[in-house]
Design a protein around this motif. Sequence first.
Motif, short mmCIF file in Angstrom:
data_model
loop_
_atom_site.label_atom_id
_atom_site.label_comp_id
_atom_site.label_asym_id
_atom_site.label_seq_id
_atom_site.Cartn_x
_atom_site.Cartn_y
_atom_site.Cartn_z
N VAL A 22 0.86 -1.19 0.00
CA VAL A 22 0.00 0.00 0.00
C VAL A 22 0.89 1.23 0.00
O VAL A 22 1.77 1.37 0.85
CB VAL A 22 -0.95 0.00 1.22
N GLY A 23 0.71 2.10 -0.97
CA GLY A 23 1.52 3.31 -1.07
C GLY A 23 2.93 3.07 -1.57
O GLY A 23 3.81 3.91 -1.38
N ALA A 24 3.16 1.93 -2.22
CA ALA A 24 4.50 1.61 -2.73
C ALA A 24 4.93 2.65 -3.77
O ALA A 24 4.11 3.25 -4.46
CB ALA A 24 4.51 0.22 -3.36
N ALA A 25 6.22 2.86 -3.87
CA ALA A 25 6.77 3.84 -4.81
C ALA A 25 6.46 3.44 -6.25
O ALA A 25 6.48 2.25 -6.58
CB ALA A 25 8.28 3.93 -4.62
N PRO A 26 6.16 4.42 -7.11
CA PRO A 26 5.96 4.12 -8.53
C PRO A 26 7.19 3.41 -9.09
O PRO A 26 8.32 3.75 -8.74
CB PRO A 26 5.78 5.49 -9.16
N GLY A 27 6.95 2.44 -9.94
CA GLY A 27 8.06 1.71 -10.55
C GLY A 27 8.56 0.55 -9.72
O GLY A 27 9.50 -0.14 -10.10
N SER A 28 7.94 0.30 -8.56
CA SER A 28 8.33 -0.85 -7.76
C SER A 28 7.28 -1.94 -7.95
O SER A 28 6.12 -1.66 -8.22
CB SER A 28 8.48 -0.48 -6.29
N PHE A 29 7.70 -3.17 -7.84
CA PHE A 29 6.77 -4.28 -8.02
C PHE A 29 7.30 -5.50 -7.28
O PHE A 29 8.44 -5.52 -6.83
CB PHE A 29 6.56 -4.61 -9.50
N VAL A 30 6.44 -6.49 -7.16
CA VAL A 30 6.83 -7.77 -6.57
C VAL A 30 6.68 -8.81 -7.66
O VAL A 30 5.60 -8.97 -8.23
CB VAL A 30 5.94 -8.13 -5.36
N GLY A 31 7.77 -9.46 -8.02
CA GLY A 31 7.72 -10.51 -9.04
C GLY A 31 7.09 -11.77 -8.47
O GLY A 31 7.41 -12.17 -7.36
N ARG A 32 6.18 -12.37 -9.22
CA ARG A 32 5.53 -13.61 -8.78
C ARG A 32 5.58 -14.63 -9.91
O ARG A 32 5.42 -14.29 -11.06
CB ARG A 32 4.07 -13.34 -8.43
#
Length: 76
Positions: A22-32
């Motif tokens: 929630v509220g993560a920085a733009p351009g960040s992601f979690v690979g799944r």
Amino acid sequence: MDRVREWFAPQGPPPGWLGGRVGAAPGSFVGRWPGPSSDTDGVSFRSRNLLTAHEGAWAPDRVAAEVAAAGRDMRT
């Protein structure tokens, strides 16, 4: 976040790391991917800036429709 929760719903409750997005920085992601190792599950990654506009995540029914229109099977 709601869309990601939908993705995990068939597998049970969402993973604990989802709340931290929630509220993560733009351009960040979690690979799944299937069967992630415990040292990569929920790890945040950074990406480069997009060069084109993207419309966002597709709903599961849209994914199914696009896969079917491409003549593919979602199980493969």
